[in-house]
Design an enzyme around this catalytic site. Structure first.
Site, PDB file in Angstrom:
ATOM      1  CG  HIS A   8      -1.991   0.894   1.174  1.00 31.91           C
ATOM      2  ND1 HIS A   8      -3.222   0.768   1.572  1.00 31.91           N
ATOM      3  CD2 HIS A   8      -2.096   2.174   0.580  1.00 31.91           C
ATOM      4  CE1 HIS A   8      -3.994   1.967   1.691  1.00 31.91           C
ATOM      5  NE2 HIS A   8      -3.019   2.637   1.080  1.00 31.91           N
ATOM      6  CG  HIS A  24      -0.945   6.815  -1.621  1.00 35.34           C
ATOM      7  ND1 HIS A  24      -2.227   6.648  -2.667  1.00 35.34           N
ATOM      8  CD2 HIS A  24      -1.266   6.385  -0.446  1.00 35.34           C
ATOM      9  CE1 HIS A  24      -2.938   6.134  -1.525  1.00 35.34           C
ATOM     10  NE2 HIS A  24      -2.338   5.842  -0.515  1.00 35.34           N
ATOM     11  CG  HIS A  47      -5.602   2.514   5.521  1.00 33.67           C
ATOM     12  ND1 HIS A  47      -7.049   2.523   5.788  1.00 33.67           N
ATOM     13  CD2 HIS A  47      -5.259   2.994   4.397  1.00 33.67           C
ATOM     14  CE1 HIS A  47      -7.501   3.131   4.832  1.00 33.67           C
ATOM     15  NE2 HIS A  47      -6.807   3.558   3.936  1.00 33.67           N
ATOM     16  CG  ASP A 103      -1.728   4.776   3.757  1.00 37.26           C
ATOM     17  OD1 ASP A 103      -1.598   5.175   2.228  1.00 37.26           O
ATOM     18  OD2 ASP A 103      -2.804   5.180   4.580  1.00 37.26           O
ATOM     19  CG  HIS A 145       0.607  15.227   0.950  1.00 39.47           C
ATOM     20  ND1 HIS A 145      -0.269  15.134   0.007  1.00 39.47           N
ATOM     21  CD2 HIS A 145       0.073  14.196   1.909  1.00 39.47           C
ATOM     22  CE1 HIS A 145      -1.293  14.522  -0.085  1.00 39.47           C
ATOM     23  NE2 HIS A 145      -1.151  13.620   1.301  1.00 39.47           N
ATOM     24  CG  PHE A 186      -6.341  13.319   5.702  1.00 44.60           C
ATOM     25  CD1 PHE A 186      -6.390  13.111   6.878  1.00 44.60           C
ATOM     26  CD2 PHE A 186      -7.449  13.780   5.030  1.00 44.60           C
ATOM     27  CE1 PHE A 186      -7.423  13.685   7.752  1.00 44.60           C
ATOM     28  CE2 PHE A 186      -8.505  14.447   5.809  1.00 44.60           C
ATOM     29  CZ  PHE A 186      -8.603  14.366   6.957  1.00 44.60           C
ATOM     30  N   GLY A 187      -2.040  12.372   5.411  1.00 42.34           N
ATOM     31  CA  GLY A 187      -0.820  11.411   4.858  1.00 42.34           C
ATOM     32  C   GLY A 187       0.467  11.401   5.192  1.00 42.34           C
TER      33      GLY A 187
END
Lengths: 440, 313, 180
Positions: free
Chosen positions: A61, A63, A233, A306, A310, A324-325
């Site tokens: 997982h 991004h 998650h 996850d 950013h 978020f993140g």
């Protein structure tokens, strides 16, 4: 090029291997595994006393932000970050721009990954077209193009009918449907866990129940539809309990959690640090403890980062306004070793399982690991090597880690992927090279 | 006892001695405000910037007066004229303010934690003039000052706060402040406005307003924001007024000497009836007067010297 | 700390306060329009004694005020947490009054400067006189006392300590040297 790794703790729980010994890599394959190997020719010998040699990690997982947000991360920078964290394969989520809901988009990711380097990228396709939650994406096409799973990560498939159909349809391809279990109608604009801390900080809360009711519904739909459900998650004790019950009933349900939920709690938000803002949010100590237990006893199958990069300027804003993140690839192993293994909550073999064979099984990959004749996909790490998290040294383009400034234990020494060896640049001290040696 | 902090971001974590020092100092400034020339030269050469990202006449004027009465130079920036409208981020604002070498930044912002963001990045003393649903510490202090002025101490007092506790920074600051100085606090309002687990702050909860205010020494009425009337928190404002409004009938049953307070601005006829707001128990205008003295005290006490950067409180 | 020597003993201090009170009455020709304002901390106690003396002599109590000059100090810019303010208390109108400002020691004149500024913010008195127990010289501002209990020749490295019973448990004035 051949390498002889000497005196390491050889650890491959899925194959029942846990002993001290040597391992010879030759021509990109694991040539021999033994107590003490005397190799022909002149392999480069690596003294690995005190280090662990395990299957390269699999992160199911992440991004990678490409296409669309190459200012935050690219497939190239993201896979470099993965390698620096000891990962040989990462599964990337489809909430890109445009989203990975077409063959073309899946192929694009695979092509870019091929160019980027040896870390394997497993694209995850969308469940619904455009992630809009209205109609199914062309799931069959996505799988044929190389999608390893489907997910609308970032959003829950709100319509129960559509989710049922997705589970039914995905059965044909034997891929998991990865659910972002959050009923946003209940978390309504929340930015952190709803509880005493959100009350004190005056921030809108995301109740644990917004996750729990979503998992509960999806588990029931998986029962109805018969498909494989994977819960992304998991952050709450009650969410764990729902997964646990589903497994006890024999349902094909798997689950993951992320390192930050196992290490931190909502109390860490006292200073409104936006680098600790993620979704689902950091929960209470009771939730963290339940997650630790669930990872140990198998109720939670896998640990995934996850990894959600950013850019700095988006995070250096008011807490409400920040996205978020958090990034996680480069700190995952050290966070887990420090907070779980060294703290006595989790034996090392189980941690390695959660980061290797468990996600591989869920994604339907060949079991990676320590077997003679296999392509090398190995990570060598020193579990006692300590370093201070300095985000400016990350391979990732982004720096939004909740662990900045912390001293962690666990240093990646090398990653062997086929004919290549990757030695991460030191986490502390000078040097900006990222040596990537190819076999001659 | 000295106030050894750089900023005032909230009353949570502010010690009883610190609160008492601020209230005592405010008493001195209240005397200053009654002089023929109600101004002291104390902060000559210091600069204060009032940065208001939310409309607020009362609080802004109160801070401006406090600064001027202390002889500080002061500039006020309201949201409409600020660069925030042009897409300037809070971080840009910080950098500009830092370059201007100001001494005090008073900030009102719709996002909880925005003052913390500024405080950790600025050398200036940051005073929170209300952030989101978090805190409004100078309002809490002026409420405490007003209560102490009337009762002499907080010993044995029971204070009831009625209204939208969930979204109220005034309620939070008062709860933290009042609990620190030892008063009993009862929170009253519709269950949708009482955050889950709020008992953890050491308060009592009562959803029947008549029971809540019985025997109370102070009734603090919170403003009900009209925008909350979305049918999710409250069916209607009318129903709120019926169930929780402090009307004459309720006011008449209060015990003698009970004070009625309101942080303003008032929605007359919703949370409080006009006759009650203007009635003999009301100290609403005293709160306004005391606001200037309390803010002078906070600014004066924070004006002293070097304290460790980033002290949160 | 070096040895200190006594400048005034208890009885001598009492005589000086009595003499100052007589001088004030003589100069003002009675108590008409007279108000006394002491500077915190020890000046305020001396002011109270002068008011009592005047009452003993004239049979009338003149108004007594207390001045806390903290907010008017010219050294507040210096680094360090702000000093605690104990407050000014002038519960009467000073407009057209003869204000006798009382302090224990007159030294640089900066305290008196601050006190004058503060008094004037209360209104416009007819006249302000300054009464001090000790004038030790070394003025940094053009300020002089109208009534002086005792003039002392001092060096800059000497301090004058005025003790009053209300604060220190004894009435006396000492002088001692401090290391430079």
């Amino acid at each position: 090029m051949a390498w002889l790794v000497k005196g390491a703790r050889l650890l491959d729980p899925a194959r029942g291997i846990d002993r001290t010994g040597d391992l010879l890599i030759d021509g990109g394959k694991i040539a021999r595994i033994g107590g003490e190997i005397r190799a022909d020719g002149e392999p480069e010998t690596i003294d690995a006393k005190g280090c662990v040699l395990a299957p390269a990690f699999v992160d199911m997982h992440v991004h990678l932000r490409e296409p669309g947000r190459e200012d935050a991360e690219t497939i190239e920078s993201g896979t470099r970050a993965a390698a620096a964290g000891g990962f040989g394969a990462v599964a990337c989520m489809p909430n890109t721009d445009p989203p990975l809901d077409s063959q073309g988009a899946i192929r694009f990711v695979l092509e870019r990954a091929e160019e980027a380097g040896p870390v394997r990228v497993l694209p995850i396709g969308c469940i619904t077209a455009g992630r809009r939650g209205e109609r199914l994406a062309e799931i069959g096409d996505l799988v044929r193009a190389g999608a390893a799973a489907i997910s609308d990560d970032g959003s829950w498939v709100e319509s129960p009918l559509l989710m049922r159909r997705a589970l039914e349809y995905a059965r044909m391809f034997d891929i998991p449907v990865v659910t972002h279990a959050e009923d946003k109608r209940l978390s309504a604009g929340g930015v952190m866990h709803e509880g005493e801390m959100s009350l004190r900080l005056g921030l809108r809360g995301i109740p644990a129940e917004s996750e729990v009711v979503a998992i509960e519904r999806d588990v029931r739909l998986a029962d109805l539809a018969g498909g494989r459900l994977h819960v992304a998650h998991v952050s709450t004790a009650e969410g764990v309990a729902v997964v646990r019950r589903a497994k006890e009933r024999g349902l094909p349900v798997t689950a993951e959690t992320a390192p930050h939920y196992l290490a931190q709690t909502d109390r860490c938000l006292a200073g409104y640090d936006t680098n600790r803002k993620m979704n689902p949010p950091l929960r209470t100590a009771a939730d963290r403890d339940a997650l630790r237990e669930a990872v140990a006893d198998g109720a939670i199958d896998a640990i995934a980062t996850d990894h959600a990069p950013h850019p700095l300027h988006e995070k250096e804003v008011e807490f409400d306004a920040a996205p978020f993140g958090v990034v996680g690839l480069e700190t995952a192993l050290a966070v887990l070793l420090t907070y779980l293994v060294r703290a006595g909550h989790l034996p090392l073999p189980r941690l390695v399982e959660c980061m290797t064979s468990a996600p591989a099984r869920i994604l339907g990959l060949d079991l990676p690991g320590l077997a003679e004749g296999r392509d090398a996909s190995l990570v060598l790490f020193d579990p006692d090597g300590s370093w201070v998290v300095d985000p400016s040294r990350f391979e990732s383009i982004s720096r939004n880690t909740p662990f900045a400034g912390e001293r962690l234990f666990g240093e990646i020494k090398a990653l062997f992927l086929g004919p290549r060896r990757i030695v991460p640049r030191p986490k502390s001290g000078g040097g900006f090279l990222f040596p990537d040696e190819e076999a001659k | 006892m000295k106030l050894a902090r750089k900023d005032l971001l909230g009353l949570e974590g502010v010690a009883r001695e610190e609160i008492e020092l601020i209230l005592n100092t405010a008493g001195t400034f209240k005397e200053v405000l009654q002089r023929k020339i109600p101004k002291v030269p104390t902060l000559r050469g210091k600069t204060a910037v009032n940065l208001f990202f939310e409309a607020s006449t009362r609080t802004r004027v109160s801070f401006e007066l406090a600064e001027k009465r202390l002889s500080a130079d002061s500039v006020s920036i309201a949201k409409a004229m600020s660069s925030a409208e042009k897409g300037e981020t809070l971080l840009d604002t910080v950098r500009n303010l830092q370059a201007m070498k100001i001494d005090f930044l008073i900030i009102r912002h719709p996002a909880s934690g925005a003052p913390h963001f500024l405080a950790s990045r600025l050398d200036a003393a940051v005073i929170n003039a209300g952030d989101g649903a978090h805190e409004h510490p100078t309002q809490g202090l002026l409420d405490l000052f007003t209560v102490r002025e009337r009762f002499g101490s907080f010993e044995g007092l029971r204070i009831v706060i009625v209204g939208d506790v969930l979204h109220s920074r005034v309620a939070r600051s008062n709860v933290f402040g009042l609990r620190t100085v030892g008063a009993r606090v009862t929170l009253c309002g519709p269950r949708t406005f009482l955050p889950k687990g709020i008992e953890a702050l050491g308060v009592e909860i009562e959803t029947d307003v008549d029971r809540a205010i019985e025997g109370a020494d102070v009734v603090m009425v919170l403003r009900i924001q009209k925008e909350r009337q979305d049918g999710c928190f409250l069916p209607t404002l009318r129903e709120y007024a019926v169930l929780f409004g402090i009307n004459r009938k309720r006011a008449d049953r209060l015990k003698p000497g009970c004070l009625i307070m309101h942080p303003g601005p008032i929605n007359r006829g919703v949370e409080i009836e006009p006759e009650v707001a203007d009635g003999p128990r009301s100290v609403i205008l005293d709160q306004v007067t005391n606001g200037v003295a309390v803010r002078m005290a906070v600014i004066y006490l924070l004006s002293g010297g070097e304290v460790e950067h980033g002290v949160v409180g | 700390m070096t040895a200190r020597r006594t400048v005034l003993e208890q009885r001598e201090m009492h005589w000086v306060v009595t003499r100052l009170s007589h001088e004030i009455l003589e100069r003002n020709r009675g108590i008409r329009d007279l108000v006394v304002v002491g500077i915190r901390t020890r000046g305020a106690h001396l002011a109270a004694r002068i008011v009592r003396e005047i009452e003993a002599i004239e049979g009338h109590r003149v108004p007594l005020g207390i001045l806390d000059i903290t907010l008017y100090r010219d050294d507040l810019q210096d680094v360090g947490p702000q000093p605690v303010i104990r407050g000014t208390d002038i519960p009467f109108d000073i407009e057209e009054k003869v204000v006798v400002l009382v302090d224990d020691v007159l030294y640089t004149g900066r305290t008196v400067r601050a006190a004058l500024d503060e008094i004037i913010d209360f209104g416009r008195p007819k006249r302000i006189w300054l009464a001090v127990l000790i004038d030790r010289g070394h003025r940094e501002l053009p300020i002089a006392a109208d009534f002086v209990g005792e003039r002392l020749q001092t060096a800059e490295n000497e301090v004058v300590e005025v003790m009053v019973t209300e604060e220190d448990g004894e009435d006396s004035v000492y002088m001692r040297e401090i290391a430079k």
